[in-house]
Design an enzyme around this catalytic site. Structure first.
Site, PDB file in Angstrom:
ATOM      1  N   GLN A  90      19.534 -50.766  52.868  1.00 28.49           N
ATOM      2  CA  GLN A  90      18.086 -50.645  52.977  1.00 28.49           C
ATOM      3  C   GLN A  90      17.392 -51.236  51.755  1.00 28.49           C
ATOM      4  O   GLN A  90      16.173 -51.359  51.739  1.00 28.49           O
ATOM      5  CB  GLN A  90      17.705 -49.166  53.107  1.00 28.49           C
ATOM      6  CG  GLN A  90      18.228 -48.489  54.365  1.00 28.49           C
ATOM      7  CD  GLN A  90      18.027 -46.994  54.308  1.00 28.49           C
ATOM      8  OE1 GLN A  90      18.850 -46.261  53.760  1.00 28.49           O
ATOM      9  NE2 GLN A  90      16.935 -46.515  54.869  1.00 28.49           N
ATOM     10  N   ASP A  93      16.931 -55.323  46.767  1.00 24.43           N
ATOM     11  CA  ASP A  93      17.478 -55.997  45.587  1.00 24.43           C
ATOM     12  C   ASP A  93      18.746 -56.760  45.957  1.00 24.43           C
ATOM     13  O   ASP A  93      19.262 -56.644  47.069  1.00 24.43           O
ATOM     14  CB  ASP A  93      17.746 -54.992  44.452  1.00 24.43           C
ATOM     15  CG  ASP A  93      18.788 -53.941  44.821  1.00 24.43           C
ATOM     16  OD1 ASP A  93      19.942 -54.331  45.089  1.00 24.43           O
ATOM     17  OD2 ASP A  93      18.471 -52.733  44.834  1.00 24.43           O
ATOM     18  N   HIS A 108      16.047 -54.415  55.475  1.00 26.61           N
ATOM     19  CA  HIS A 108      14.643 -54.377  55.053  1.00 26.61           C
ATOM     20  C   HIS A 108      14.235 -55.623  54.277  1.00 26.61           C
ATOM     21  O   HIS A 108      13.211 -55.626  53.599  1.00 26.61           O
ATOM     22  CB  HIS A 108      14.379 -53.126  54.210  1.00 26.61           C
ATOM     23  CG  HIS A 108      14.451 -51.850  55.001  1.00 26.61           C
ATOM     24  ND1 HIS A 108      14.626 -50.614  54.429  1.00 26.61           N
ATOM     25  CD2 HIS A 108      14.381 -51.637  56.344  1.00 26.61           C
ATOM     26  CE1 HIS A 108      14.664 -49.692  55.378  1.00 26.61           C
ATOM     27  NE2 HIS A 108      14.520 -50.284  56.541  1.00 26.61           N
ATOM     28  N   CYS A 135       3.388 -73.259  50.057  1.00 28.18           N
ATOM     29  CA  CYS A 135       4.675 -73.251  50.754  1.00 28.18           C
ATOM     30  C   CYS A 135       5.360 -74.604  50.559  1.00 28.18           C
ATOM     31  O   CYS A 135       4.759 -75.644  50.850  1.00 28.18           O
ATOM     32  CB  CYS A 135       4.466 -72.975  52.240  1.00 28.18           C
ATOM     33  SG  CYS A 135       5.975 -73.168  53.232  1.00 28.18           S
ATOM     34  N   CYS A 138       5.467 -76.358  54.362  1.00 28.91           N
ATOM     35  CA  CYS A 138       4.271 -76.852  55.064  1.00 28.91           C
ATOM     36  C   CYS A 138       3.120 -77.196  54.135  1.00 28.91           C
ATOM     37  O   CYS A 138       2.130 -77.801  54.565  1.00 28.91           O
ATOM     38  CB  CYS A 138       3.816 -75.837  56.109  1.00 28.91           C
ATOM     39  SG  CYS A 138       3.101 -74.307  55.431  1.00 28.91           S
ATOM     40  N   GLY A 175      23.587 -42.916  48.828  1.00 36.19           N
ATOM     41  CA  GLY A 175      22.307 -42.997  48.135  1.00 36.19           C
ATOM     42  C   GLY A 175      21.105 -43.131  49.038  1.00 36.19           C
ATOM     43  O   GLY A 175      20.122 -43.772  48.667  1.00 36.19           O
ATOM     44  N   THR A 176      21.160 -42.525  50.210  1.00 39.69           N
ATOM     45  CA  THR A 176      20.042 -42.615  51.146  1.00 39.69           C
ATOM     46  C   THR A 176      19.325 -41.271  51.256  1.00 39.69           C
ATOM     47  O   THR A 176      19.943 -40.218  51.148  1.00 39.69           O
ATOM     48  CB  THR A 176      20.522 -43.049  52.545  1.00 39.69           C
ATOM     49  OG1 THR A 176      21.384 -42.043  53.086  1.00 39.69           O
ATOM     50  CG2 THR A 176      21.271 -44.370  52.471  1.00 39.69           C
ATOM     51  N   LEU A 202      23.346 -38.156  45.465  1.00 44.57           N
ATOM     52  CA  LEU A 202      23.106 -37.307  44.308  1.00 44.57           C
ATOM     53  C   LEU A 202      22.836 -35.868  44.735  1.00 44.57           C
ATOM     54  O   LEU A 202      23.224 -34.915  44.058  1.00 44.57           O
ATOM     55  CB  LEU A 202      21.924 -37.854  43.495  1.00 44.57           C
ATOM     56  CG  LEU A 202      21.692 -37.260  42.107  1.00 44.57           C
ATOM     57  CD1 LEU A 202      22.909 -37.475  41.214  1.00 44.57           C
ATOM     58  CD2 LEU A 202      20.446 -37.871  41.474  1.00 44.57           C
TER      59      LEU A 202
END
Length: 239
Positions: A90, A93, A108, A135, A138, A175-176, A202
């Site tokens: 998710q 990074d 994501h 861009c 384009c 870690g969710t 955690l």
């Protein structure tokens, strides 16, 4: 063994990247409706760009931690033993990739990429963005945005994720928070299919009651321990 691992912000927290819903998390300090929606970008693009430029800077300055490195080692270890790792994150990074994991599914999106709203072209983009950024494809200005999934948008790669989850022998969430769907529903899908489930976090997540096993503690400790134990178990079970 075919292993499906879902990671969330908790795996990158020890690298200095903030979580979202914990006390002091990003969405406790910033209003996501003003910074992480298509409507916010249309109304206040300068403010949205400033926020994501700071997030991009934070990712550039962060380094993968022992948990990221352990999952890269797990990918290689499973491949050497005839198995697979499907790593779905998710996180926006790139710490999994920088730790050495070869195949990462970013449901994501990725903050180190940019996408043009005019032509749809996406590309790696480690630097800042602004309303004046043109861009490269384009030539239009004003439409370059972070290539991330905002609130109100559909997560990416859902068909591939569903297929990999259904074919897995073990589902692990690391870690969710268990608060963001559709990812929060993966554990229920796994349980319905008879797939063993494990949480590494955690603290217990919102969906902790659906996991068959759980380990609670810092990711940099718990994830390497899990990886070592899993690979030892596979070796011990081999004929």
């Amino acid at each position: 063994m075919n292993l499906f691992v879902l990671t969330g912000a908790g795996i990158s927290a020890e690298s200095g990247l903030g979580t979202f819903r914990d006390p002091g998390g990003l969405w406790r300090r910033f209003d996501p409706m003003r910074l992480a929606t298509p409507e916010a970008f249309a109304a206040e693009p300068e403010e949205v760009h400033a926020f994501y430029n700071l997030r991009r800077q934070g990712v550039r300055e962060a380094a993968p931690n022992a948990a990221h490195a352990a999952l890269a080692r797990l990918e290689a270890g499973l491949a050497a033993r005839g198995g697979t790792l499907f790593l779905c994150t998710q996180n926006v990074d790139d710490l999994h990739e920088r730790a050495g994991t070869r195949a990462v599914t970013h449901m994501h999106g990725e903050v180190m990429r940019a996408r043009c709203t005019a032509c749809g072209e996406g590309r790696p983009w480690p630097g800042d963005l602004s309303v004046g950024t043109a861009c490269p494809s384009c030539g239009r200005s004003g439409g370059m945005r972070p290539d991330v999934v905002w609130f109100g948008e559909v997560p990416l790669h859902l068909d591939a994720i569903a297929e990999a989850l259904d074919e897995s022998d073990l589902f692990v969430a690391i870690g969710t928070s268990g608060a963001v769907y559709p990812a929060a529903g993966f554990v229920a899908r796994a349980r319905a299919a008879g797939i063993p489930t494990r949480e590494i976090n955690l603290a217990p997540s919102d969906t902790a009651g659906l996991f068959m096993e759980a380990t609670y503690g810092p990711a940099t400790q718990a994830v390497p321990d899990f990886v070592d134990g899993l690979l030892r178990g596979i070796d011990g079970a081999a004929p």
